[in-house]
Design a protein around this motif. Structure first.
Motif, PDB file in Angstrom:
ATOM      1  N   MET A   1      -0.040   0.543   2.595  1.00 16.71           N
ATOM      2  CA  MET A   1      -0.696   0.148   1.331  1.00 16.71           C
ATOM      3  C   MET A   1       0.066  -1.004   0.697  1.00 16.71           C
ATOM      4  SD  MET A   1      -3.255   0.503   0.117  1.00 16.71           S
ATOM      5  CE  MET A   1      -2.596  -0.383  -1.283  1.00 16.71           C
ATOM      6  N   TRP A   3      -0.443  -3.247  -1.341  1.00 14.00           N
ATOM      7  CA  TRP A   3      -0.452  -3.542  -2.789  1.00 14.00           C
ATOM      8  C   TRP A   3       0.477  -2.616  -3.551  1.00 14.00           C
ATOM      9  CZ3 TRP A   3      -1.450  -7.966  -1.977  1.00 14.00           C
ATOM     10  CH2 TRP A   3      -2.438  -8.364  -1.113  1.00 14.00           C
ATOM     11  N   PHE A  37     -15.127   0.000 -14.498  1.00 15.26           N
ATOM     12  CA  PHE A  37     -15.448  -1.287 -13.850  1.00 15.26           C
ATOM     13  C   PHE A  37     -16.901  -1.396 -13.437  1.00 15.26           C
ATOM     14  CE2 PHE A  37     -11.043  -0.073 -12.981  1.00 15.26           C
ATOM     15  CZ  PHE A  37     -10.405  -1.044 -13.736  1.00 15.26           C
ATOM     16  N   PHE A  39     -18.681  -0.180 -11.092  1.00 12.85           N
ATOM     17  CA  PHE A  39     -19.034  -0.392  -9.684  1.00 12.85           C
ATOM     18  C   PHE A  39     -20.297   0.400  -9.358  1.00 12.85           C
ATOM     19  CE2 PHE A  39     -14.318  -1.015  -9.354  1.00 12.85           C
ATOM     20  CZ  PHE A  39     -14.388  -2.380  -9.155  1.00 12.85           C
ATOM     21  N   LEU A  44     -15.863   3.014   0.385  1.00 12.23           N
ATOM     22  CA  LEU A  44     -14.453   3.398   0.304  1.00 12.23           C
ATOM     23  C   LEU A  44     -13.757   2.651  -0.827  1.00 12.23           C
ATOM     24  CD1 LEU A  44     -13.591   3.415   4.127  1.00 12.23           C
ATOM     25  CD2 LEU A  44     -14.156   5.374   2.675  1.00 12.23           C
ATOM     26  N   TYR A  45     -13.005   3.379  -1.630  1.00 16.14           N
ATOM     27  CA  TYR A  45     -12.209   2.803  -2.712  1.00 16.14           C
ATOM     28  C   TYR A  45     -10.818   3.419  -2.682  1.00 16.14           C
ATOM     29  CZ  TYR A  45     -16.674   1.263  -4.798  1.00 16.14           C
ATOM     30  OH  TYR A  45     -17.882   0.672  -5.040  1.00 16.14           O
ATOM     31  N   TYR A  46      -9.876   2.772  -3.363  1.00 19.11           N
ATOM     32  CA  TYR A  46      -8.542   3.341  -3.496  1.00 19.11           C
ATOM     33  C   TYR A  46      -8.403   4.032  -4.844  1.00 19.11           C
ATOM     34  CZ  TYR A  46      -6.597   1.402   0.766  1.00 19.11           C
ATOM     35  OH  TYR A  46      -6.337   1.142   2.084  1.00 19.11           O
ATOM     36  N   THR A  49      -3.084   9.291  -7.694  1.00 17.12           N
ATOM     37  CA  THR A  49      -2.888  10.550  -8.417  1.00 17.12           C
ATOM     38  C   THR A  49      -1.948  10.323  -9.604  1.00 17.12           C
ATOM     39  OG1 THR A  49      -0.894  11.194  -7.221  1.00 17.12           O
ATOM     40  CG2 THR A  49      -3.017  11.762  -6.215  1.00 17.12           C
ATOM     41  N   VAL A  54      -1.182   7.002  -3.652  1.00 14.17           N
ATOM     42  CA  VAL A  54      -2.372   6.167  -3.517  1.00 14.17           C
ATOM     43  C   VAL A  54      -3.102   6.556  -2.244  1.00 14.17           C
ATOM     44  CG1 VAL A  54      -3.222   3.815  -3.216  1.00 14.17           C
ATOM     45  CG2 VAL A  54      -1.366   4.281  -4.826  1.00 14.17           C
ATOM     46  N   GLN A  56      -7.191   6.421  -0.045  1.00 13.40           N
ATOM     47  CA  GLN A  56      -8.508   5.834   0.040  1.00 13.40           C
ATOM     48  C   GLN A  56      -9.531   6.941   0.270  1.00 13.40           C
ATOM     49  OE1 GLN A  56      -9.603   3.744   3.669  1.00 13.40           O
ATOM     50  NE2 GLN A  56     -10.387   2.015   2.490  1.00 13.40           N
ATOM     51  N   GLU A 116     -12.418   7.796   6.637  1.00 12.65           N
ATOM     52  CA  GLU A 116     -13.264   7.229   7.700  1.00 12.65           C
ATOM     53  C   GLU A 116     -13.603   8.234   8.790  1.00 12.65           C
ATOM     54  OE1 GLU A 116     -13.409   2.598   8.065  1.00 12.65           O
ATOM     55  OE2 GLU A 116     -11.595   3.364   9.026  1.00 12.65           O
ATOM     56  N   ALA A 117     -12.788   9.274   8.944  1.00 11.03           N
ATOM     57  CA  ALA A 117     -13.036  10.274   9.987  1.00 11.03           C
ATOM     58  C   ALA A 117     -13.536  11.596   9.408  1.00 11.03           C
ATOM     59  CB  ALA A 117     -11.767  10.497  10.799  1.00 11.03           C
ATOM     60  N   PRO A 126      -5.517  14.012  -1.812  1.00 13.94           N
ATOM     61  CA  PRO A 126      -4.843  14.504  -3.021  1.00 13.94           C
ATOM     62  C   PRO A 126      -5.781  14.712  -4.209  1.00 13.94           C
ATOM     63  CG  PRO A 126      -3.567  12.737  -2.011  1.00 13.94           C
ATOM     64  CD  PRO A 126      -4.913  12.754  -1.322  1.00 13.94           C
ATOM     65  N   ARG A 146     -20.513   7.121  11.219  1.00 12.72           N
ATOM     66  CA  ARG A 146     -19.678   6.146  10.526  1.00 12.72           C
ATOM     67  C   ARG A 146     -19.980   6.165   9.025  1.00 12.72           C
ATOM     68  NH1 ARG A 146     -17.126   2.520  14.259  1.00 12.72           N
ATOM     69  NH2 ARG A 146     -16.120   1.633  12.398  1.00 12.72           N
TER      70      ARG A 146
ATOM     71  N   MET B   1     -12.396  -2.315   0.878  1.00 10.26           N
ATOM     72  CA  MET B   1     -12.456  -1.973  -0.546  1.00 10.26           C
ATOM     73  C   MET B   1     -11.083  -2.032  -1.194  1.00 10.26           C
ATOM     74  SD  MET B   1     -15.531  -1.762  -1.099  1.00 10.26           S
ATOM     75  CE  MET B   1     -15.096  -1.680  -2.821  1.00 10.26           C
ATOM     76  N   ILE B   4     -10.506  -3.810  -4.475  1.00 14.78           N
ATOM     77  CA  ILE B   4     -10.683  -3.192  -5.786  1.00 14.78           C
ATOM     78  C   ILE B   4      -9.338  -3.083  -6.483  1.00 14.78           C
ATOM     79  CG2 ILE B   4     -11.346  -1.097  -7.008  1.00 14.78           C
ATOM     80  CD1 ILE B   4     -13.550  -2.983  -5.703  1.00 14.78           C
ATOM     81  N   ILE B   5      -8.381  -2.471  -5.782  1.00 11.58           N
ATOM     82  CA  ILE B   5      -7.061  -2.292  -6.386  1.00 11.58           C
ATOM     83  C   ILE B   5      -6.452  -3.631  -6.749  1.00 11.58           C
ATOM     84  CG2 ILE B   5      -4.668  -1.835  -5.790  1.00 11.58           C
ATOM     85  CD1 ILE B   5      -5.246   0.768  -5.037  1.00 11.58           C
ATOM     86  N   SER B  51     -13.029  -2.162   6.426  1.00 11.03           N
ATOM     87  CA  SER B  51     -13.272  -1.264   5.289  1.00 11.03           C
ATOM     88  C   SER B  51     -12.069  -1.166   4.362  1.00 11.03           C
ATOM     89  CB  SER B  51     -13.631   0.132   5.801  1.00 11.03           C
ATOM     90  OG  SER B  51     -12.532   0.658   6.520  1.00 11.03           O
ATOM     91  N   VAL B  54      -5.388  -0.172   5.277  1.00 12.78           N
ATOM     92  CA  VAL B  54      -4.211  -0.948   5.634  1.00 12.78           C
ATOM     93  C   VAL B  54      -3.296  -0.076   6.492  1.00 12.78           C
ATOM     94  CG1 VAL B  54      -2.167  -2.123   4.753  1.00 12.78           C
ATOM     95  CG2 VAL B  54      -4.349  -2.355   3.560  1.00 12.78           C
ATOM     96  N   THR B 109     -13.416   8.240  15.231  1.00 11.71           N
ATOM     97  CA  THR B 109     -12.568   7.430  14.344  1.00 11.71           C
ATOM     98  C   THR B 109     -11.354   8.198  13.822  1.00 11.71           C
ATOM     99  OG1 THR B 109     -13.934   8.067  12.460  1.00 11.71           O
ATOM    100  CG2 THR B 109     -14.519   6.004  13.583  1.00 11.71           C
ATOM    101  N   VAL B 110     -11.088   9.366  14.424  1.00  7.07           N
ATOM    102  CA  VAL B 110      -9.895  10.121  14.038  1.00  7.07           C
ATOM    103  C   VAL B 110      -8.653   9.314  14.437  1.00  7.07           C
ATOM    104  CG1 VAL B 110      -8.586  12.252  14.432  1.00  7.07           C
ATOM    105  CG2 VAL B 110     -11.096  12.320  14.335  1.00  7.07           C
ATOM    106  N   TYR B 129     -10.804   1.231  16.708  1.00  8.82           N
ATOM    107  CA  TYR B 129     -12.271   1.128  16.561  1.00  8.82           C
ATOM    108  C   TYR B 129     -12.702  -0.051  15.698  1.00  8.82           C
ATOM    109  CZ  TYR B 129     -11.197   3.745  12.232  1.00  8.82           C
ATOM    110  OH  TYR B 129     -10.659   4.149  11.025  1.00  8.82           O
TER     111      TYR B 129
ATOM    112  N   TYR C  46       8.807   5.427  -4.389  1.00  6.91           N
ATOM    113  CA  TYR C  46       8.505   4.768  -3.115  1.00  6.91           C
ATOM    114  C   TYR C  46       9.765   4.140  -2.543  1.00  6.91           C
ATOM    115  CZ  TYR C  46       3.470   5.342  -3.383  1.00  6.91           C
ATOM    116  OH  TYR C  46       2.207   5.891  -3.397  1.00  6.91           O
TER     117      TYR C  46
END
Lengths: 302, 302, 302
Positions: A1, A3, A37, A39, A44-46, A49, A54, A56, A116-117, A126, A146, B1, B4-5, B51, B54, B109-110, B129, C46
């Protein structure tokens, strides 16, 4: 991650001004993301907690006003495996009175899988324990789809509107702390948890009911989601998707559960419990349909 | 996505201008990383999927022009465990006709494992993938080696140059959707997938061939990588590293596979299938050498 | 390597000045975090490894000067499961002479779990092998406690002050490379690893000793942490928490271990080895107390 690295970087080089702003700027749920925002795109978004984890996940930004956060999926990796590897929502220990709570995933902070899976493996993020929510939504999506096809390939989608989670400390993690998914904690029907009425977004009470075998249809009422059901032998299940039990053979229509199911043990033990009691995907007797047996159960909060 | 962050983060410090530029700034493969920034050092880099997932993986930036992305590793955690925990590229369910596809990792996609542990555990990242590639490279690296020693400790490295992936939708995830790694989908030799000629970067066709037992050497031709091979009993395997089958006992030279291998079931079931048929690491009869048995198979895209 | 992405991101908006600061700004341990930024709050932070892996873990910033990094937790998910799924610090392969090292987690770079779930599941982060440390601290925290309650709910906390890790290449990953946790590598008591004297932060040598059964108390001295103990049958264990063996039945007071324990195999195999030899949590004969059996062992570096 990457960012996060940036954020951490800023924090640790005392640009605490950025940090403060950042504190305002990391949404904890899809609902917050939508409110702040606006949206309007599913995907998928981040999120973050309260403790700064962080992750997704998928946000449904369009159904019934949007703002639904995917927090979990229950996926049966092997209907023939009775509480074997991959049964993370019940037990991976084979089924035994020694593990009455199984893996305990419904009421602990262990996470697994990826967004994604989520239709190919069990998923728990979380948000499941971090987000304070009022309602839930559930999607049944065929396995191995997918992300961008989930909604169009799903065959059942519904949500609650009663804000019932306000009575259970705001999420399923806390609900299942109050109502443990554990063998021997109660009897049927005395100790079932709440049955909450549904609003259907795809399908209806009849199509939902027909996903299960005729014998269990005769012992359930459709149009509700039930939490922490108990069966005849005192085994506990987490979620009965779309039905309210009127009898006690709930292992044929409820998913997730403790680690021990006495009847013909371990035949009813697994993420999809006894869905195959009268054959795999036959839809005969007590058996569920092939369609629901080969679909993941996606759980959302709002 | 993940933008967004970024959007959020930067908006909160009024730098929304950078959003557009940021969109250009996350590479999806080591090839793109090399082309755009001319990196020439092998090692760990961060990539992002379409998507926005990262992840960190290893880039070979020097072999044959560089730009190779590590997307997976096949590691045998227990040659004696026949489709037990840790056999993520075959089955963790014991081996049974009920799970003909096993865990299904080749075409879902696992994801699992980490780049730093790719020689100590099975590894699969989203690049497997997500990336659109033309060729593959394979390294055989002894187990439990640290990242900076992989190249020097490896004993076999090769790559393809035919751009064969253009005929299979650009990666192995799609190739194995077209050619399922599943018991019963075909017969030997009729239904083998492609055998692609190799260019060796370390070792040669002879040293490669000698990694396997004499009996299977007599039934294979060296200097090719073969995908989705079938054996005598109709079991499917994912990758035959360095060889093209001329017979059908492919479980002694191919890795990964479906969940069911009928012959002496489950003795041929596992990430390294029947490499130990005539004893562990003996290199006698049908058995592979100790060297290849105790090395991870690293898979790259370009 | 994660700075590459940051570099790209920032150069593209011409803030390359941030880059330099960023290079200074990624701490590799809680000790470094405390020294450089004087953080005084226990909680999640982190960190980044030398290779750029960013991860979140818990820092104890207050005990004995603070700067302690949580790198691992040993959690017994099922005392009745003898080297079954979830026994990541011993073996998930059932216990057999064929897997003398078990899963090998003590001396490889495989990581698992999350900081937030460290009392509900096994946990191992990259700090375990990346950080160069001098001393260790150990906490015993009841299972399934939330991060902010760990310290107050713990019943035993201690640390070393001898800087013993300087003699073992700076961390447990390297210590266990030198002293393998593997069946058959040595005999008792000849080949035990170091026993290091303790400073107690909560509890004392007596309360520590009383966590184990009377029979093994008679064969141990309290007030030390011992690494890589061997038992009568030649099985190896990783950590004896709070005790120094004077006899050889160490499977009743040591956690983690190789994959094979010959006596009544696999009854002594598992993350908490033979803690239940005379009954689960009985504290009778060789059995440990319920308190220590149902608590995770958190391992810190400084």
């Amino acid at each position: 991650m990457n960012w996060i690295i940036v954020l951490v970087g800023f924090m640790s080089i005392n640009l605490s001004v950025c940090l403060k702003e950042l504190e305002y700027s990391t949404p904890r749920s899809c609902k917050e993301l939508k409110q702040r925002f606006d949206f309007n795109t599913d995907g998928l978004y981040y999120l973050s907690t309260a403790s700064g984890v962080v992750y997704q996940t998928y946000c449904d930004m369009t159904t019934a006003g949007g703002g639904w956060t995917l927090v979990a999926s229950v996926h049966e990796n092997n209907m023939y495996g009775k509480c074997t590897t991959g049964d993370r929502w019940s037990s991976q220990q084979g089924g035994s009175p020694n593990v009455p709570e199984g893996d305990g995933s419904w009421s602990n902070t262990v996470t697994f899988g990826t967004a994604e899976a989520a239709t190919s493996d069990d998923f728990k993020n979380p948000g499941y324990y971090d987000i304070t929510a009022e309602d839930v939504a559930v999607w049944h999506v065929p396995n191995n789809k997918r992300v961008d096809h989930w909604k169009v390939k799903s065959f059942l989608r519904y949500h609650t509107e009663t804000k019932f989670l306000n009575s259970y400390r705001g999420n399923l993690y806390n609900l299942f702390k109050l109502l443990p998914v554990k063998f021997g904690v109660g009897t049927c029907p005395t100790n079932h948890g709440p049955s909450v009425p549904l609003v259907y977004d795809l399908g209806d009470a009849t199509s939902n009911h027909n996903l299960y075998g005729p014998n269990i249809r005769a012992q359930t009422q459709s149009g509700f989601i039930t939490f922490r059901a108990i069966n005849t032998e005192g085994a506990a299940m987490a979620i009965c998707s779309g039905v309210k039990p009127t009898g006690c053979h709930n292992e044929h229509c409820c998913v997730g559960g403790g680690g021990h199911f006495p009847e013909a043990s371990p035949r009813q033990c697994g993420d999809f419990t006894g869905f195959d009691w009268d054959g795999y995907g036959t839809g005969v007797g007590w058996s569920a349909s092939k369609q629901v047996t080969e679909a993941a159960v996606l759980i959302f909060y709002r």
